[in-house]
Design a protein around this motif. Sequence first.
Motif, short mmCIF file in Angstrom:
data_model
loop_
_atom_site.label_atom_id
_atom_site.label_comp_id
_atom_site.label_asym_id
_atom_site.label_seq_id
_atom_site.Cartn_x
_atom_site.Cartn_y
_atom_site.Cartn_z
N ASP A 334 0.62 -1.23 0.10
CA ASP A 334 -0.43 0.57 -0.11
C ASP A 334 0.84 1.48 0.25
O ASP A 334 0.23 2.24 -0.37
N ARG A 335 1.81 1.04 0.41
CA ARG A 335 2.45 2.36 0.80
C ARG A 335 3.36 2.66 -0.67
O ARG A 335 3.28 3.91 -0.52
N SER A 336 3.74 2.01 -0.77
CA SER A 336 4.58 1.96 -2.36
C SER A 336 3.62 1.79 -2.88
O SER A 336 4.00 2.87 -4.34
N THR A 337 2.73 2.05 -3.50
CA THR A 337 2.19 1.92 -4.31
C THR A 337 1.38 3.67 -4.09
O THR A 337 1.11 4.45 -4.85
N ALA A 338 1.08 4.02 -2.69
CA ALA A 338 0.69 5.13 -2.52
C ALA A 338 1.65 5.79 -2.71
O ALA A 338 0.85 7.10 -3.46
N GLN A 339 2.91 5.54 -2.90
CA GLN A 339 3.38 7.30 -2.96
C GLN A 339 3.71 6.97 -4.50
O GLN A 339 4.77 7.68 -5.18
N CYS A 340 4.26 5.79 -4.94
CA CYS A 340 4.07 5.82 -6.69
C CYS A 340 2.57 6.47 -6.96
O CYS A 340 2.44 7.39 -7.68
#
Length: 674
Positions: A334-340
């Motif tokens: 989720d985090r990486s996706t959100a950052q992306c």
Amino acid sequence: MMQESGTEATSNGLANQNGGASVEGGANSATPSVEVTAADLLHLQQHQALQVARQILLQQHQQQQQQQQQQQLHQISGRKSPKANDKQQSLQVPVSVAMMTPQVITPQQMQQILQQQVLSPQQLQVLLQQQQALMLQQQLQEFYKKQQEQLHLQLLQQQQQQQHAGSKQNKEQQVSAQQLAFQQQLLQVQQVQQQHLLNLQRQGLLTIQPGQTGLPLHSLTQGMIPAELQQLWKEVTNAHVKEEHNNSHNNNNGHRGLDLSSPAPPKNTHLNHHASSNGQYMSHKREASTHEDHSHHSHPLYGHGVCKWPGCEAVFDDFYSFLKHLNNEHALDDRSTAQCRVQMQVVQQLELQLAKDKERLQAMMTHLHVKSTEPKNTPQPLNLVSNVTLSKSAHSASPPLSLPQTPTTPTAPLTPLSQTHSVITANSLHSVGPMRRRYSDKYNMPISPDLSQNKEFYMNAEVRPPFTYASLIRQAILESPEKQLTLNEVYNWFTRMFAYFRRNAATWKNAVRHNLSLHKCFVRVENVKGAVWTVDELEFQKRRPQKISGSPNLVKNIQTSLGYGPTLSAAFQASMAENNIPLYTTASIGSPTLHSLAHAFREEMNGAMDHGNSNGSDSSPGRSPLPAMHHIKEEPLDPEDHEGPLSLVTTANHSPDFDHHRDYDDDQGHDDML
DNA sequence: TAGTATGTAAACAGGA
DNA sequence: GTCCTGTTTACATACT
């Protein structure tokens, strides 16, 4: 602020260690005396952790209150004056949204924010940092929960071990060893926690942190006994060391939120990579990809030994470590996706900005009447600057350059050019149109250089060339191999060379015919295939009275300028400044211009001299006579031509690649633009 | 202000 | 008759 709190927490924890032990020491009351030290230490650690948690909770509470107050104020102000509210929102939304909502902003929300208003880089940065912090904290929370579960399991195991231990010594040793391990881990946890807090704090997340940070700690303090807490922290430490390690690196490197400055990495690729190899478990695939990446040893997210993932500045000694880190810390979650997503928003925002700037540029070009579909396709007249400059500097009497009247309709060739320059000045550019302006001969410049240099420009931009019909006709004729053209060929030359003459054919063709008939310099010759027009240079030169009109100063300047003296430069620059000529003078333009300018001056001077002396005699030593039948003499520079600084300027534009022979002749001969 | 140069428009003629 | 070419005239504007 956070630093303070962090420091305070630490100090408080230490200060309360003694008291805390007595109060909460019951947890391991059964521990033997030998273990007292370990137990005390444990208690101290627990107490310390609790203190930290309390501090954070306290801050969180205070900040929540402040936020609530702010919200109330916002609401109140909103009720009072919606307008003011809107204004406030428009100004603060980006930040306030992130600060006041202790939740990770959804991509949709982010998009709305970005769409509704243009965020400043600072706001974006803050927003991204906050998002990052929120996500990190959520992750921490998850870790805490997991650790809590594991803690219970470990405690159970511990009890079982103690019960089944054969000897008391063994039991004590085991316990003490475990306690020591716990202590060490706890210390690590504390350090990590402090670093994390500092990290968040340095990232300017202090405001939002409490809301998020408090959650895990809150649950800890509420439902966990010190031992559990200790265990939990231990687990957290173990599990989170990597992440914290990276964070600590961040701290060392100086805080930084999402790195907006870093080039947008190929997120899609990255995501895809993770999607295929990552997920939660992937090893061989990951390894494969790792090898693949390793073979390149270059990764868009890896540079100078630093992870370029937004907000991550982890330093790695080798590429392998980085890849490992990338797969572990920036996996598809989720985090990486959100950052992306955030990064995508950033890129979108930048693209929007770029689009706006492009649009602005286009508007500017349009305003300047440079109808270029593509800026690159519409070359600016090289002499744009130089012309204006010199003309103005040289002729104080010259009328002020008229501001470009944006002739949206270049077709209407009725507007007079206001100026006297035969050169393409910024004004003339605008005036593209219809100016009937005649450029006084004085300012006429040789068209050859100008045309050669601005050929593409004239061909693409519907800009009326600042030359008289007579000059253009002459140029057309002189450009022809045989120095003669039929009327139709002249037409063709006009349309081919000037986009402007692709319209209103009737008008300008009539003008061409009119000029051919009117001026004696154009001689009609009956040919086998019909009638052709030639140029009589003598007549052409005679047309205007020559006088090197210039003032002595001008002549002097010209002479000086021959050597690229500072005078020229200064005058040039001064004129530029005076005319507010934007620095269109690119290097490509400027240097050749100066160079050719000097050359032009030289030519002009020679021509002037020759003209004055020989009065149109062809002798100009060193110059190649025109091959044409017209015996065009180069020297017979029209006084007119020479006079005007414009002509000089024009000459300056003479492109090096141009045929100097002809140009020279032409220049001298015709500069009468109009 | 007058003269000149230039641009534009139009009329006219001759030829294809 | 139409179109192109060439000439001429008239008028307006800009510049000297």
